[in-house]
Enzyme design. Structure first.
Site, PDB file in Angstrom:
ATOM      1  N   HIS A 221       0.817  -1.228   0.000  1.00  0.00           N
ATOM      2  CA  HIS A 221       0.000   0.000   0.000  1.00  0.00           C
ATOM      3  C   HIS A 221       0.849   1.275   0.000  1.00  0.00           C
ATOM      4  CE1 HIS A 221      -3.453  -2.473   0.541  1.00  0.00           C
ATOM      5  NE2 HIS A 221      -3.079  -2.907   1.734  1.00  0.00           N
TER       6      HIS A 221
ATOM      7  N   ASP B 237      -2.377 -10.926  -2.039  1.00  0.00           N
ATOM      8  CA  ASP B 237      -2.894 -10.437  -0.760  1.00  0.00           C
ATOM      9  C   ASP B 237      -4.390 -10.151  -0.918  1.00  0.00           C
ATOM     10  OD1 ASP B 237      -1.763  -8.978   1.967  1.00  0.00           O
ATOM     11  OD2 ASP B 237      -3.515  -7.937   1.164  1.00  0.00           O
TER      12      ASP B 237
ATOM     13  N   HIS C  74      -5.957  -7.617  -0.019  1.00  0.00           N
ATOM     14  CA  HIS C  74      -6.188  -6.208  -0.357  1.00  0.00           C
ATOM     15  C   HIS C  74      -5.480  -5.819  -1.650  1.00  0.00           C
ATOM     16  CE1 HIS C  74      -6.373  -6.555   4.122  1.00  0.00           C
ATOM     17  NE2 HIS C  74      -7.452  -5.798   3.967  1.00  0.00           N
TER      18      HIS C  74
ATOM     19  N   ASP D 286      -3.902 -13.171   4.132  1.00  0.00           N
ATOM     20  CA  ASP D 286      -5.144 -12.699   4.759  1.00  0.00           C
ATOM     21  C   ASP D 286      -6.385 -13.101   3.958  1.00  0.00           C
ATOM     22  OD1 ASP D 286      -4.191 -10.984   2.795  1.00  0.00           O
ATOM     23  OD2 ASP D 286      -4.317  -9.172   3.997  1.00  0.00           O
TER      24      ASP D 286
HETATM   25  C1  OKP Z   1      -2.662  -4.318   4.754  1.00  0.00           C
HETATM   26  B1  OKP Z   1      -2.297  -5.519   3.861  1.00  0.00           B
HETATM   27  C2  OKP Z   1      -9.596  -2.991  10.224  1.00  0.00           C
HETATM   28  C3  OKP Z   1      -9.332  -1.878   9.206  1.00  0.00           C
HETATM   29  C4  OKP Z   1      -7.905  -1.890   8.758  1.00  0.00           C
HETATM   30  C5  OKP Z   1      -6.379  -1.740   6.910  1.00  0.00           C
HETATM   31  C6  OKP Z   1      -5.961  -2.913   6.099  1.00  0.00           C
HETATM   32  C7  OKP Z   1      -4.540  -2.867   5.664  1.00  0.00           C
HETATM   33  C8  OKP Z   1      -4.115  -4.187   5.043  1.00  0.00           C
HETATM   34  N1  OKP Z   1      -9.679  -2.560  11.572  1.00  0.00           N
HETATM   35  N2  OKP Z   1      -7.757  -1.879   7.367  1.00  0.00           N
HETATM   36  O1  OKP Z   1      -2.735  -5.412   2.533  1.00  0.00           O
HETATM   37  O2  OKP Z   1      -2.663  -6.796   4.378  1.00  0.00           O
HETATM   38 ZN    ZN Z   2      -3.847  -7.466   2.976  1.00  0.00          ZN
END
Ligand code: OKP
Ligand code: ZN
Length: 320
Positions: free
Chosen positions: A138, A172, A174, A261
């Site tokens: 990110h 990932d 995300h 994840d």
């Molecule tokens: C980083 B990676 C939950 C909201 C948090 C942020 C996610 C960041 C992910 N309390 N959201 O891509 O695994």
């Molecule tokens: Zn992620």
């Protein structure tokens, strides 16, 4: 000889106590224990080829990040007391990447880990695994966000791209907005990502199908958003499409942004992949027969993270 695993405990320097979600403090999901879980499981399962990273020049970070951004992170980090937490007003996109005293050093150590692994792959190693945190995908040219500070995978891909074209496969949960933007106009680096539909999941504003690259990079950015609840067989179908994109591009190197994840019991995500499926996934990736750098991204079920990593690495071992 088993797959080289690059790791250092310098990541322990970064361990923020909380993140802010909708104005509410929550426990920080990107915990240092994540890597402890991975390393313990790898050792227990016979992955014994563990390598300390060497130090690389900071100049390699400046290829992917603005100098002012890098020195901002360093100064703000080093200016904090041991237990202080800073949510800066600049160079940041959300409330999920607070700065602590050890953040800069830990982020630099993650870059050393990933570059050490990249160097091994460049030197002829078929596969290397960079067990790094904080994660990176990110992080953009001049912003931190979503637990990320320096874009480890992008820095490694840039390093490898000096010797030939690179495909980045981001699995990932995300969307890797930072990696996408780093190579959006480039013809020598393909970015392919499978992730939760940004209409439902972080980072919300990127990862849609119509983001396909610009100028020389047109057509070389591929997003595969999937619905919440995606299971093994649905994921496998999309993975095949993503792998076909990589084959068509025919790169010299492959960088996998490996987030775990997507797991069914991840505490902050919404897919339903099972532990044995990670081995299957890795086998399909290994069938590309490309020199492959695996870069750790997310994955927040601390208890099961090690088993997921072991399952994933087993899929690569079969191709050796
Ligand atoms: C980083 B990676 C939950 C909201 C948090 C942020 C996610 C960041 C992910 N309390 N959201 O891509 O695994
Ligand atoms: Zn992620």
């Amino acid at each position: 000889m088993t797959i080289p695993i690059v790791y250092t405990d310098r990541h322990l320097l970064h361990n923020p106590p909380y993140e802010i979600y909708d104005g509410v403090k929550e426990s920080y999901a990107e915990k240092a224990k994540r890597l402890t879980s991975i390393m313990a499981a790898l050792k227990k399962n016979g992955f014994k080829n563990i390598i300390e990273p060497r130090k690389f020049s900071l100049e390699l970070i400046t290829q992917m990040h603005q100098r002012q951004y890098i020195s901002f992170l360093q100064k703000r980090s080093e200016g904090l007391k041991k237990d202080e937490l800073l949510h800066p007003s600049y160079f940041i996109t959300d409330t999920y990447a607070p700065i602590t005293n050890g953040t800069y050093d830990a982020a630099v150590s993650a870059v050393d880990v990933v570059l050490t692994a990249a160097e091994l792959v460049q030197g002829g190693e078929p596969t290397a695994y960079a067990v790094c945190r904080p994660p990176g995908h990110h992080a953009e040219y001049k912003s931190m966000g979503g637990y990320c500070y320096f874009n480890n995978a992008a820095i490694a891909a840039e390093y490898l791209s000096k010797k030939g074209s690179v495909a980045i496969l981001d699995i990932d949960y995300h969307h890797g907005n930072g990696t996408q933007s780093a190579f959006y106009d480039r013809s020598d680096v393909l970015y392919v990502s499978i992730h939760a539909d940004p209409a439902d999941a972080y980072p919300y504003i990127s990862g849609f199908v119509d983001e396909q690259g610009v100028r020389e990079g047109k057509g070389l950015n591929k997003n595969y958003p999937l619905p919440l609840g995606t299971n093994d067989s649905q994921y496998a179908e999309t993975l095949n499409k993503a792998l076909a994109d990589v084959r068509k591009f025919n790169p010299k190197y492959l960088v996998v942004s490996a987030g775990f994840d997507t797991y069914q019991h991840d505490p902050i995500c919404g897919f339903r992949l099972t532990i044995p499926f990670y081995e299957q996934m890795a086998q399909s990736i290994a069938e590309l027969k490309l020199p492959t750098l695996i870069v750790q991204e997310g994955g927040y079920n601390v208890k099961d993270l090690g088993d997921i990593a072991v399952s994933f690495l087993k899929g690569f071992k079969k191709s050796e």
